[in-house]
Write a protein that holds these residues in place. Structure first.
Motif, PDB file in Angstrom:
ATOM      1  N   LEU A  45      41.080  35.855  39.451  1.00 16.23           N
ATOM      2  CA  LEU A  45      41.086  37.111  38.728  1.00 16.23           C
ATOM      3  C   LEU A  45      40.141  37.030  37.545  1.00 16.23           C
ATOM      4  CD1 LEU A  45      44.925  37.597  38.821  1.00 16.23           C
ATOM      5  CD2 LEU A  45      43.243  38.608  40.342  1.00 16.23           C
ATOM      6  N   LEU A 102      45.552  30.876  39.640  1.00 16.09           N
ATOM      7  CA  LEU A 102      45.462  32.328  39.546  1.00 16.09           C
ATOM      8  C   LEU A 102      44.224  32.767  38.764  1.00 16.09           C
ATOM      9  CD1 LEU A 102      47.317  34.572  40.483  1.00 16.09           C
ATOM     10  CD2 LEU A 102      48.480  34.455  38.295  1.00 16.09           C
ATOM     11  N   GLN A 108      40.542  38.741  45.142  1.00 19.27           N
ATOM     12  CA  GLN A 108      41.305  39.814  44.512  1.00 19.27           C
ATOM     13  C   GLN A 108      40.381  40.587  43.585  1.00 19.27           C
ATOM     14  OE1 GLN A 108      44.269  40.689  45.291  1.00 19.27           O
ATOM     15  NE2 GLN A 108      45.565  38.951  45.828  1.00 19.27           N
ATOM     16  N   GLU A 109      39.822  41.691  44.092  1.00 21.90           N
ATOM     17  CA  GLU A 109      38.953  42.518  43.255  1.00 21.90           C
ATOM     18  C   GLU A 109      39.797  43.557  42.546  1.00 21.90           C
ATOM     19  OE1 GLU A 109      35.849  42.129  42.682  1.00 21.90           O
ATOM     20  OE2 GLU A 109      35.265  40.664  44.215  1.00 21.90           O
ATOM     21  N   SER A 110      39.275  44.030  41.432  1.00 21.48           N
ATOM     22  CA  SER A 110      40.050  45.022  40.711  1.00 21.48           C
ATOM     23  C   SER A 110      39.158  46.142  40.205  1.00 21.48           C
ATOM     24  CB  SER A 110      40.793  44.380  39.552  1.00 21.48           C
ATOM     25  OG  SER A 110      39.863  43.936  38.593  1.00 21.48           O
ATOM     26  N   SER A 111      39.772  47.284  40.023  1.00 23.93           N
ATOM     27  CA  SER A 111      39.090  48.426  39.434  1.00 23.93           C
ATOM     28  C   SER A 111      40.097  49.112  38.521  1.00 23.93           C
ATOM     29  CB  SER A 111      38.618  49.365  40.554  1.00 23.93           C
ATOM     30  OG  SER A 111      38.445  50.667  40.058  1.00 23.93           O
ATOM     31  N   GLY A 112      39.917  48.922  37.243  1.00 22.80           N
ATOM     32  CA  GLY A 112      40.837  49.535  36.291  1.00 22.80           C
ATOM     33  C   GLY A 112      42.076  48.690  36.039  1.00 22.80           C
ATOM     34  N   ALA A 113      42.996  49.310  35.317  1.00 27.08           N
ATOM     35  CA  ALA A 113      44.157  48.584  34.825  1.00 27.08           C
ATOM     36  C   ALA A 113      45.158  48.254  35.934  1.00 27.08           C
ATOM     37  CB  ALA A 113      44.846  49.404  33.740  1.00 27.08           C
ATOM     38  N   TYR A 114      45.834  47.123  35.792  1.00 32.84           N
ATOM     39  CA  TYR A 114      46.892  46.750  36.732  1.00 32.84           C
ATOM     40  C   TYR A 114      47.875  45.823  36.037  1.00 32.84           C
ATOM     41  CZ  TYR A 114      44.228  42.419  37.182  1.00 32.84           C
ATOM     42  OH  TYR A 114      43.570  41.261  36.911  1.00 32.84           O
ATOM     43  N   ASN A 115      49.018  45.597  36.657  1.00 31.92           N
ATOM     44  CA  ASN A 115      49.961  44.605  36.141  1.00 31.92           C
ATOM     45  C   ASN A 115      50.585  43.838  37.307  1.00 31.92           C
ATOM     46  OD1 ASN A 115      52.114  46.111  37.225  1.00 31.92           O
ATOM     47  ND2 ASN A 115      52.069  47.444  35.432  1.00 31.92           N
ATOM     48  N   PHE A 116      51.411  42.843  36.983  1.00 34.82           N
ATOM     49  CA  PHE A 116      51.981  41.969  38.021  1.00 34.82           C
ATOM     50  C   PHE A 116      53.389  42.385  38.440  1.00 34.82           C
ATOM     51  CE2 PHE A 116      49.344  37.841  37.293  1.00 34.82           C
ATOM     52  CZ  PHE A 116      48.249  38.468  37.855  1.00 34.82           C
ATOM     53  N   MET A 117      53.683  43.665  38.327  1.00 38.63           N
ATOM     54  CA  MET A 117      55.027  44.113  38.685  1.00 38.63           C
ATOM     55  C   MET A 117      55.365  43.798  40.143  1.00 38.63           C
ATOM     56  SD  MET A 117      56.647  45.452  36.165  1.00 38.63           S
ATOM     57  CE  MET A 117      57.808  46.674  36.735  1.00 38.63           C
ATOM     58  N   ALA A 118      54.363  43.880  41.014  1.00 36.60           N
ATOM     59  CA  ALA A 118      54.627  43.630  42.430  1.00 36.60           C
ATOM     60  C   ALA A 118      55.068  42.188  42.640  1.00 36.60           C
ATOM     61  CB  ALA A 118      53.389  43.941  43.260  1.00 36.60           C
ATOM     62  N   LEU A 119      54.372  41.275  41.963  1.00 32.42           N
ATOM     63  CA  LEU A 119      54.727  39.866  42.103  1.00 32.42           C
ATOM     64  C   LEU A 119      56.140  39.611  41.579  1.00 32.42           C
ATOM     65  CD1 LEU A 119      53.835  37.016  42.862  1.00 32.42           C
ATOM     66  CD2 LEU A 119      52.951  36.753  40.553  1.00 32.42           C
TER      67      LEU A 119
END
Lengths: 92, 508
Positions: B149, B145, B110-121
């Protein structure tokens, strides 16, 4: 060839909008071919998030061409996003 | 605008039955309802089994459907792992009673670029809960987890969002988390700060080369529970906790007497053993403990009662041969289904597993008398603590079922003394019978006495007995001898005239 992306968002938020903007910029800067972005709101279509195993929003998934690639975040780090999504360097 | 009543009130903590055998006794009711509880344990401590059983039993026994959120194994792995326990998750899925939220790691990470949240989960969990109308949710395990991350702080913050979301879904949630040491910080990634209301710790340690699994309720805010570690074991029905001190003390005492198989012994006990009592027979090797066991069982069979013996020292054929030698028809009783002989080597497995197996045997055969020959053999293979837990476990189990239990224990020295076994269990038993060698004027004699007979009068004298090929014969009491029980009997000198007057009385 067409590049197809899914953009997963959770409602219309500021971070969703900046993810959309960054993805569009990235495509127009790097891709000489057509591209298509499908926006999926996980609050309305949780089933899609389940099928694609998406846990975070925003998430961008490149569906085509294969292989499928996924990245979380609003893509503010464009260089990293390009690398992870496997988008070729623009032909100058 | 309608306001949900629940936000205005402060209801007392209610609990739902966990479905984990024995756990509801130590937690005084189960898992706090509509709350989140943390299950912490090192790897291999059965966190996942515990949480799956919570869902499976919820579906099977309480009509409460479940959602399993997995961060670690894939749903396919989980399903095949628990198949041996008879849990058919696939069938639950088909019946719309169980839903997975698959957040197991993907190959490219799970790579990331910038801000995110766990709303999908959160949206996925919510969707799954709605789909199967779940009342129970498991998240296994959040530790998985973190390595995926990069930013631990974001993960913690986002998990908190999930926990907060779960509260609004009106579900009861178990969250599992890893820990490094058996007695260190609660969990690796400090998530307990967010779910600190209820913490359950599972441990597995090696004690004197014996594996020991325990469960402890570290805290349960706003409600009472039993303190300390309780052993548990995993059987083909899942996790079973042994509540021990938390056992219900609701056993009814019976006034009914049952014959011991020896008329004189019946008299000495004031009319036989009590129906639901635990009797300990202590004696050195060769004093006739197994004979007492045999007559006890035979007397039960004679009255058409089912009897069960757990033999840890002698083989089946030895037991049968001896019994038949004493004129008791053990082979006939076995054929008639009145007698069951269960032989096992004490060394084959740990005490919790012995206990579990014995309980199963008792449940299956449903006897009204059981005997264990001998407890000392079991004690040999365990630690003091585990042995005490075992004895409490088996005695309370058979008392609850109103079964008479005869246990034997071997004293290490020939003359007198008491064994460690007795120190451990004498307070638990209702009656204690001592068999002792007595050396008198160059002769080896044997003496029997009833040391304790709870709730009844009994004979206090020490009587001489013989063993021949028809069994045990109890004779007269030893007179004018002291110190038998300490192992140093001495003739007590008495005045001649007293002795003479005694003689005359007997003649009259």
């Amino acid at each position: 060839m067409t590049y197809e992306f899914n953009l997963y968002i959770a409602g219309q938020s500021a971070v969703a909008q900046s993810a959309m903007k960054n993805l569009k910029e990235l495509c127009s800067e790097h891709l000489s071919v057509d591209y298509k972005i499908t926006v999926i709101d996980v609050l309305k279509e949780p089933r899609m998030a389940e099928d694609d195993k998406v846990i975070a929003t925003p998430t961008v998934m490149k569906k085509s061409p294969l292989p499928v690639r996924k990245i979380m975040g609003d893509l503010s780090d464009k260089a990293k996003a390009v690398e992870i999504l496997g988008i070729p360097k623009p032909l100058d | 605008m309608a306001i949900d009543n629940q936000h205005n009130e402060f209801p007392e903590v209610t609990k739902i039955e966990s479905g984990i055998e024995g756990f509801d006794l130590i937690s005084l009711g189960g898992i706090p309802k509509k709350r989140t509880s943390l299950i912490a344990g090192s790897s291999g401590s059965c966190k996942t089994i515990f949480s799956i059983q919570f869902l499976v039993r919820g579906i099977q026994d309480y009509q409460e459907n479940g959602v399993f959120v997995t961060f670690e194994e894939t749903p396919a792995e989980i399903k095949s792992n628990v198949k041996s326990l008879g849990w058919d998750i696939h069938r639950f899925e088909e019946n719309n009673q169980w839903a997975f939220v698959d957040a197991s790691p993907e190959i490219d990470g799970q790579e990331s670029s910038g801000a995110y949240n766990f709303m999908a989960l959160l949206a996925r969990i919510e969707h799954a809960v709605e789909t199967v109308k779940a009342k129970r949710v498991v998240i296994d395990s959040i530790g998985a987890l973190f390595p995926q991350l990069a930013d631990a702080d974001i993960v913690r913050k986002e998990l908190f969002r999930i926990f907060a979301g779960l509260k609004l879904m009106n579900v009861t949630t178990l969250i599992t988390a890893e820990r490094f040491d058996e007695y260190g910080p609660i969990s690796r990634f400090k998530v307990e700060e967010y779910v600190a209301d209820n913490v359950i710790v599972l441990r597995h340690s090696i004690e004197e080369q014996k594996r020991r699994r325990t469960v402890e309720i570290l805290k349960c805010r706003g409600s009472r529970h039993q303190n300390g570690e309780f052993p548990f074991t995993i059987s083909d029905r899942g996790i079973e906790v042994m509540p021990l001190s938390a056992m219900k003390l609701e056993m009814v005492s019976s006034d009914l007497r049952i014959p011991t198989g020896n008329d004189t012994l019946d008299e000495m006990c004031g009319g036989g053993f009590y129906r639901d009592s635990i009797i300990l027979v202590s004696g050195a090797t060769g004093t006739g403990k197994t004979l007492l066991v045999t007559t006890f069982l035979d007397s039960g069979c004679n009255q058409n009662e089912k009897t069960l013996v757990f033999a840890f020292e002698e083989s089946r054929s030895q037991l049968l041969r001896n019994a038949i030698g004493w004129g008791m028809g053990f082979n006939k009783w076995e054929d008639d289904g009145l007698l069951r002989i269960d032989c096992a080597y004490p060394e084959t497995t740990g005490l919790p597993d012995h206990l579990l197996r014995m309980k199963e045997e008792i449940d299956k055969f449903n006897p009204s008398r059981i005997a264990v020959d001998s407890l000392s053999a079991l004690e040999r293979v365990s630690t003091g603590k585990a042995f005490r837990e075992f004895v409490i476990g088996i005695t309370s189990f058979i008392k609850e079922k109103q079964i008479a239990g005869l246990f034997t224990s071997v004293t290490p020295s020939l003359m007198g003394g008491i064994s460690v076994t007795e120190q451990h269990i004498s307070t638990i038993t209702d009656s204690i019978i001592l068999l002792r060698y007595v050396e008198l004027m160059g002769e080896m004699k044997r003496g029997i006495t009833v040391l304790k007979m709870r709730g009844s009068q009994h004979e206090k004298t020490i009587k001489e007995y013989d063993i021949d090929k028809t069994g045990m014969h109890i004779g007269n009491a030893f007179r004018n001898v002291g110190g038998i029980l300490t192992g140093t009997p001495q003739q007590i000198a008495i005045a001649e005239d007293q002795m003479l007057s005694g003689m005359f009385e007997q003649d009259q």
